[in-house]
Design a protein around this motif. Structure first.
Motif, PDB file in Angstrom:
ATOM      1  N   LEU A 290      21.502  -8.256 -11.363  1.00 41.61           N
ATOM      2  CA  LEU A 290      21.038  -6.957 -10.713  1.00 41.61           C
ATOM      3  C   LEU A 290      21.375  -5.980 -11.878  1.00 41.61           C
TER       4      LEU A 290
ATOM      5  N   VAL B  26      22.028  -2.625 -12.361  1.00 47.02           N
ATOM      6  CA  VAL B  26      22.512  -1.661 -11.291  1.00 47.02           C
ATOM      7  C   VAL B  26      22.238   0.043 -11.714  1.00 47.02           C
TER       8      VAL B  26
ATOM      9  N   PRO C 114      19.446   6.329  -1.795  1.00 49.20           N
ATOM     10  CA  PRO C 114      19.568   5.421  -0.685  1.00 49.20           C
ATOM     11  C   PRO C 114      20.785   4.542  -1.062  1.00 49.20           C
TER      12      PRO C 114
ATOM     13  N   SER D  11      21.809   2.121  -4.243  1.00 42.88           N
ATOM     14  CA  SER D  11      20.777   2.893  -5.651  1.00 42.88           C
ATOM     15  C   SER D  11      21.673   2.817  -6.611  1.00 42.88           C
TER      16      SER D  11
ATOM     17  N   LYS E 137      24.842   4.973  -6.780  1.00 44.99           N
ATOM     18  CA  LYS E 137      25.549   6.008  -6.949  1.00 44.99           C
ATOM     19  C   LYS E 137      27.339   5.895  -7.140  1.00 44.99           C
ATOM     20  N   SER E 138      27.686   4.910  -6.318  1.00 46.23           N
ATOM     21  CA  SER E 138      29.177   4.674  -6.394  1.00 46.23           C
ATOM     22  C   SER E 138      29.322   3.940  -7.757  1.00 46.23           C
TER      23      SER E 138
ATOM     24  N   GLU F 218      31.431   9.955  -1.732  1.00 46.10           N
ATOM     25  CA  GLU F 218      31.111   9.979  -0.248  1.00 46.10           C
ATOM     26  C   GLU F 218      32.372  10.370   0.525  1.00 46.10           C
TER      27      GLU F 218
HETATM   28  N1  LIG Z   1      31.502  -5.098  -8.263  1.00 42.74           N
HETATM   29  C1  LIG Z   1      30.238  -5.681  -7.896  1.00 42.74           C
HETATM   30  N2  LIG Z   1      29.630  -6.849  -8.041  1.00 42.74           N
HETATM   31  C2  LIG Z   1      28.472  -7.303  -7.820  1.00 42.74           C
HETATM   32  N3  LIG Z   1      27.480  -6.166  -7.262  1.00 42.74           N
HETATM   33  C3  LIG Z   1      27.801  -4.879  -6.859  1.00 42.74           C
HETATM   34  C4  LIG Z   1      29.374  -4.608  -7.278  1.00 42.74           C
HETATM   35  N4  LIG Z   1      29.397  -3.268  -6.744  1.00 42.74           N
HETATM   36  C5  LIG Z   1      28.151  -2.743  -6.438  1.00 42.74           C
HETATM   37  N5  LIG Z   1      27.388  -3.879  -6.418  1.00 42.74           N
HETATM   38  C6  LIG Z   1      26.000  -3.959  -6.081  1.00 42.74           C
HETATM   39  O1  LIG Z   1      25.406  -2.922  -6.943  1.00 42.74           O
HETATM   40  C7  LIG Z   1      24.256  -2.249  -6.254  1.00 42.74           C
HETATM   41  C8  LIG Z   1      24.742  -0.539  -6.213  1.00 42.74           C
HETATM   42  O2  LIG Z   1      25.948  -0.305  -5.708  1.00 42.74           O
HETATM   43  P1  LIG Z   1      26.547   0.966  -5.448  1.00 42.74           P
HETATM   44  O3  LIG Z   1      27.791   0.666  -4.459  1.00 42.74           O
HETATM   45  O4  LIG Z   1      26.731   1.666  -6.585  1.00 42.74           O
HETATM   46  O5  LIG Z   1      25.623   1.790  -4.465  1.00 42.74           O
HETATM   47  P2  LIG Z   1      25.640   3.032  -3.739  1.00 42.74           P
HETATM   48  O6  LIG Z   1      24.297   3.854  -4.160  1.00 42.74           O
HETATM   49  O7  LIG Z   1      26.800   3.862  -3.930  1.00 42.74           O
HETATM   50  O8  LIG Z   1      25.524   2.587  -2.275  1.00 42.74           O
HETATM   51  P3  LIG Z   1      26.190   3.382  -0.835  1.00 42.74           P
HETATM   52  O9  LIG Z   1      25.056   4.617  -0.429  1.00 42.74           O
HETATM   53  O10 LIG Z   1      25.706   2.253   0.061  1.00 42.74           O
HETATM   54  O11 LIG Z   1      27.380   3.713  -1.177  1.00 42.74           O
HETATM   55  C9  LIG Z   1      24.327  -2.584  -4.766  1.00 42.74           C
HETATM   56  O12 LIG Z   1      23.275  -3.485  -4.796  1.00 42.74           O
HETATM   57  C10 LIG Z   1      25.811  -3.390  -4.783  1.00 42.74           C
HETATM   58  O13 LIG Z   1      25.729  -4.307  -3.829  1.00 42.74           O
END
Ligand SMILES: Nc1ncnc2c1ncn2[C@@H]1O[C@H](COP(=O)(O)OP(=O)(O)OP(=O)(O)O)[C@@H](O)[C@H]1O
Ligand SMILES: [Mg+2]
Length: 259
Positions: A31, A33, A52, A55, A57-58, A179
């Protein structure tokens, strides 16, 4: 409210950019990311990141205080690259305050101790000064009377305000919020947003992941919209909300604004 010093010392050489991500890429296995992320945050700027679920963000937030490493590109705070380890990394984590969805307070320590701990361990401040500062900050976020309780004895909104006070106790250069209100009961959301709004008005540099559009409109200088690991769109809030340019942003906004 008491004064809390905000980012005046230790300025980087000749630039107002406090946080700069250049061509940042990160993978989790297959992925991709974070994809070619370029993002610069000026001193005193408040940037709201929306997009979304999944995406990135975290992950983006976590790379900025090196809770996640990156595969390529660069991240600088005040002109300096993020340190990889050791004491320099602990100081970086103090310079970049982070508030999560889950409050992450130490359950077995009082509220006061939670806000004093980092000051004593990382900033090496003496106990009396640390306590004074902790009490002033707890007053500032409206939970001064809760100082001697344990986190579990507080409401979610109160705990989140303690978490904010704890981060502020380190005199951070920038605050990241991921968040911070999404785990709270509706009646507690505003008390946390008000503290954040005040912090923004006081000139704190902030990166805030939130779906609270009222906060984005009133506090943000800029909205960054992410989708599939990319920054798809950036604009001032009015422009972003009234006239999003990308189909992804239009689609996203129609979902969150009309339900
Ligand atoms: N430690 C990890 N190992 C593998 N995949 C991860 C890990 N952390 C996040 N991901 C994947 O990376 C992608 C982005 O995750 P992230 O948590 O950054 O999204 P987000 O935008 O914060 O989502 P949300 O709005 O649900 O909080 C997701 O597909 C998640 O499953
Ligand atoms: Mg997230």
């Amino acid at each position: 409210m008491t004064e809390v010093s905000v980012v005046k010392d230790d300025a980087g050489p000749g630039t107002d950019d406090l946080v700069a991500l250049k061509n940042v890429n990160k993978h989790f296995g297959a992925l991709h990311v974070l994809q070619d992320i370029d993002l610069t945050i000026a001193r005193g700027e408040v940037v709201v990141v929306i997009g979304p679920s999944g995406s990135g963000k975290s992950t983006l937030c976590r790379t900025i205080n090196r809770l996640e490493t990156i595969d390529s590109g660069s991240i600088t705070i005040d002109g300096r690259p993020l340190p990889a380890e050791g004491k320099a990394l602990a100081r970086l984590r103090a310079d970049v305050g982070m508030v999560f969805q889950s409050f992450n307070l130490f359950a077995h320590k009082t509220v006061l101790d939670n806000v004093m701990l980092g000051q004593l361990k990382v900033r090496k401040i003496d106990k009396q000064t640390a306590e004074q500062k902790a009490r002033a900050l707890l007053d500032r976020v409206g939970v001064g009377s809760q100082a001697d309780k344990y986190p579990a004895q507080l409401s979610g909104g109160q705990q989140q305000r303690v978490a904010i006070a704890r981060a502020l106790a380190m005199d951070p250069k920038v605050m990241l919020f991921d968040e911070p209100t999404s785990a709270l009961d509706p009646e507690m959301i505003n008390e946390v947003l008000e503290v954040m709004q005040q912090l923004a008005s006081d000139g704190m540099t902030m990166i805030v992941v939130t779906h609270e559009m009222g906060f984005a409109r009133s506090a943000a200088n800029r909205v960054v919209f992410m989708a599939d690991g990319k920054i798809v769109e950036e604009a001032v809030p009015d422009q972003f909300f009234s006239n999003p340019r990308s189909d992804r942003a239009k689609d996203f906004l129609s979902k969150i604004l009309h339900h």
